[in-house]
Design an enzyme around this catalytic site. Structure first.
Site, PDB file in Angstrom:
ATOM      1  N   CYS A 118     -32.327 -42.580 -18.855  1.00  0.00           N
ATOM      2  CA  CYS A 118     -31.423 -41.489 -19.193  1.00  0.00           C
ATOM      3  C   CYS A 118     -30.205 -41.624 -18.277  1.00  0.00           C
ATOM      4  O   CYS A 118     -30.318 -41.524 -17.057  1.00  0.00           O
ATOM      5  CB  CYS A 118     -32.168 -40.178 -18.965  1.00  0.00           C
ATOM      6  SG  CYS A 118     -31.176 -38.730 -19.268  1.00  0.00           S
ATOM      7  N   CYS A 360     -34.702 -32.509 -18.433  1.00  0.00           N
ATOM      8  CA  CYS A 360     -33.457 -32.163 -19.129  1.00  0.00           C
ATOM      9  C   CYS A 360     -32.803 -30.951 -18.499  1.00  0.00           C
ATOM     10  O   CYS A 360     -33.447 -29.919 -18.334  1.00  0.00           O
ATOM     11  CB  CYS A 360     -33.740 -31.725 -20.554  1.00  0.00           C
ATOM     12  SG  CYS A 360     -34.134 -33.022 -21.641  1.00  0.00           S
TER      13      CYS A 360
HETATM   14  N1  SAH Z   1     -23.950 -33.167 -22.472  1.00  0.00           N
HETATM   15  C1  SAH Z   1     -24.804 -33.698 -23.467  1.00  0.00           C
HETATM   16  C2  SAH Z   1     -25.897 -34.595 -22.921  1.00  0.00           C
HETATM   17  C3  SAH Z   1     -26.639 -34.177 -21.682  1.00  0.00           C
HETATM   18  S1  SAH Z   1     -27.756 -32.830 -21.725  1.00  0.00           S
HETATM   19  C4  SAH Z   1     -25.377 -32.607 -24.303  1.00  0.00           C
HETATM   20  O1  SAH Z   1     -25.253 -31.438 -23.939  1.00  0.00           O
HETATM   21  O2  SAH Z   1     -25.932 -32.914 -25.347  1.00  0.00           O
HETATM   22  C5  SAH Z   1     -29.229 -33.432 -22.532  1.00  0.00           C
HETATM   23  C6  SAH Z   1     -30.012 -32.315 -23.258  1.00  0.00           C
HETATM   24  O3  SAH Z   1     -30.650 -31.418 -22.332  1.00  0.00           O
HETATM   25  C7  SAH Z   1     -29.109 -31.427 -24.105  1.00  0.00           C
HETATM   26  O4  SAH Z   1     -29.672 -31.161 -25.350  1.00  0.00           O
HETATM   27  C8  SAH Z   1     -29.032 -30.189 -23.265  1.00  0.00           C
HETATM   28  O5  SAH Z   1     -28.620 -29.096 -24.016  1.00  0.00           O
HETATM   29  C9  SAH Z   1     -30.431 -30.080 -22.741  1.00  0.00           C
HETATM   30  N2  SAH Z   1     -30.572 -29.163 -21.606  1.00  0.00           N
HETATM   31  C10 SAH Z   1     -29.619 -28.793 -20.723  1.00  0.00           C
HETATM   32  N3  SAH Z   1     -30.140 -27.934 -19.804  1.00  0.00           N
HETATM   33  C11 SAH Z   1     -31.448 -27.773 -20.113  1.00  0.00           C
HETATM   34  C12 SAH Z   1     -32.511 -27.029 -19.505  1.00  0.00           C
HETATM   35  N4  SAH Z   1     -32.335 -26.328 -18.401  1.00  0.00           N
HETATM   36  N5  SAH Z   1     -33.735 -27.113 -20.080  1.00  0.00           N
HETATM   37  C13 SAH Z   1     -33.937 -27.881 -21.180  1.00  0.00           C
HETATM   38  N6  SAH Z   1     -32.971 -28.602 -21.777  1.00  0.00           N
HETATM   39  C14 SAH Z   1     -31.730 -28.548 -21.263  1.00  0.00           C
END
Ligand code: SAH
Ligand code: SF4
Length: 380
Positions: A118, A360
């Site tokens: 990732c 994530c």
């Molecule tokens: N900026 C991009 C990619 C990085 S985030 C995006 O937002 O798609 C990767 C994934 O993790 C995204 O779907 C994001 O919404 C999710 N995510 C962010 N914070 C999170 C959290 N605290 N718990 C679970 N998923 C989360």
């Protein structure tokens, strides 16, 4: 949890140019500028991205005088690794430090017989999704193509996966580091040029040779760039949807005020290369009493009608100061059932690496969590 501190000797005064991250055309131009034939670029490419070699002296198909000349002006360098942590579930997280001392995180998520890296695309993120830890980080800059490919390369270094496995590096599977997800820190489509250069390097058949089918880019919905991403890179697309109504998505994913749901869904419908064999993944973070009702699930089904789609339900991963809670298991199961009954795949993703804040949305460089004293780095 295993915690290991790694300090590599830094080349603070090293002005030599890094060859990592140059496109094939730019590498050839670099060779021409040195008075060399362009085919040198092909040889170098093989050493850098197939063999993983960093020492010019070991690049034995190159004439010795050329190796010596190169070593005076150029380097093959990865970003430095500040710390490495390995989770109880074997997820590994690197805190990567760049030449200007900015930091980002890279995570490896192992499965039975494969695994995904990732990768981060920015230091921090300019978007401020309210459930995401990265979105609270103040310092933001784009990562260069070298810094993006470098994250992949240091993961391979860490697992000793050089040269590129498989006959002639053909992507036949069976690799430990088999997939790339652009789901680390940052919004990849707000740093599109560098992300595209890096992914083209990663996909090049004469080097790292990872098939586009093993690459997924996740976006919060930067609508105007989605089409180019499909046309130029043709990688898998994941869209961070998280809400089926604009009033709610405006709060959770504030970029929605600029590119609302209807435009985002149109861009998904038009995404080049999306078909039943290659569905668009809709990511949906499960937030207790916020977006997890049966009505929300039914609204989602209406929204994605006609799109080759699947869902990825992500249990909310908590971080210090977060204002949300993860939905209950019952609520998540009920939500998933409505989507699967509607004909879509909708697994509830098992959180990985939570104990090392590698899951994530938990990524945020340690330098900002725990300010360090500023001073010279200790020598290794
Ligand atoms: N900026 C991009 C990619 C990085 S985030 C995006 O937002 O798609 C990767 C994934 O993790 C995204 O779907 C994001 O919404 C999710 N995510 C962010 N914070 C999170 C959290 N605290 N718990 C679970 N998923 C989360
Ligand atoms: Fe940025 Fe993605 Fe986090 Fe939103 S979820 S703040 S776009 S990294």
């Amino acid at each position: 949890m295993q915690f290991e501190l790694v300090v590599r000797i830094r080349h603070m005064t090293d002005e030599r140019k890094n060859l990592v991250g140059l496109s094939r055309a730019d590498l050839a131009a670099e060779m021409t500028a040195l008075g060399e034939k362009p085919f040198r670029a092909k040889q170098l490419w093989h050493w850098i991205y197939h063999q993983g070699e960093t020492d010019f002296d070991k690049m034995t198909t190159l004439a010795k005088p050329f190796r010596e000349k190169l070593a005076e002006t150029h380097v093959v360098r990865r970003p430095a690794v500040a710390t490495v942590q390995t989770s109880e579930d074997r997820t590994r997280k690197w805190l990567v430090r760049f030449e200007d001392n900015q930091e980002a995180e890279t995570v490896y998520i192992p499965e039975e017989d494969r695994g995904a890296v990732c990768i981060s695309s920015q230091v921090g993120c300019t978007l401020t999704c309210t459930f995401c830890h990265t979105g609270t980080q103040k310092l933001v800059r784009n990562l260069s193509a070298a810094e993006i490919v470098g994250q992949f390369m240091l993961a391979r270094d860490s697992y000793g996966e050089w040269p590129t496995p498989g006959p002639q590096g053909k992507d036949i599977g069976g690799r430990m580091i088999s997939n790339v997800v652009m789901m680390g820190m940052g919004e990849p489509l707000l740093n599109y040029d560098n992300v595209a250069t890096a992914l083209k390097i990663i996909m090049d058949q004469e080097g790292i040779a990872l098939s586009r089918r093993r690459i997924t880019l996740s976006t919060s919905g930067i609508v105007p760039v989605m089409k180019s991403c499909g046309e130029d890179l043709n990688v898998g697309l994941a869209v961070s949807l998280h809400a089926a109504r604009d009033e709610l998505r405006d709060v959770l994913v504030p970029i929605n005020r600029k590119y609302p749901i209807a435009e985002l869904i149109d861009a998904c419908r038009a995404y080049p290369g999306a078909n039943n064999a290659r569905r668009i993944t809709f990511e949906y973070v499960m937030l207790k009493d916020v977006n997890d009702s049966a009505a929300d699930a039914r609204e989602l089904l209406r929204l994605v009608e006609g799109i080759p789609a699947k869902f990825n339900l992500i249990p909310f991963n908590p971080w210090p100061g977060a204002i949300y809670e993860c939905s209950s298991n019952n609520a998540m199961r009920r939500f998933a059932k409505i989507l699967t009954d509607g004909g879509y795949s909708a697994p509830i993703r098992a959180p990985r690496g939570r104990d090392i804040l590698a899951a994530c949305g938990q990524l945020k460089s340690a330098s900002l969590r725990a300010p360090r004293k500023v001073g010279p780095e200790p020598a290794a």
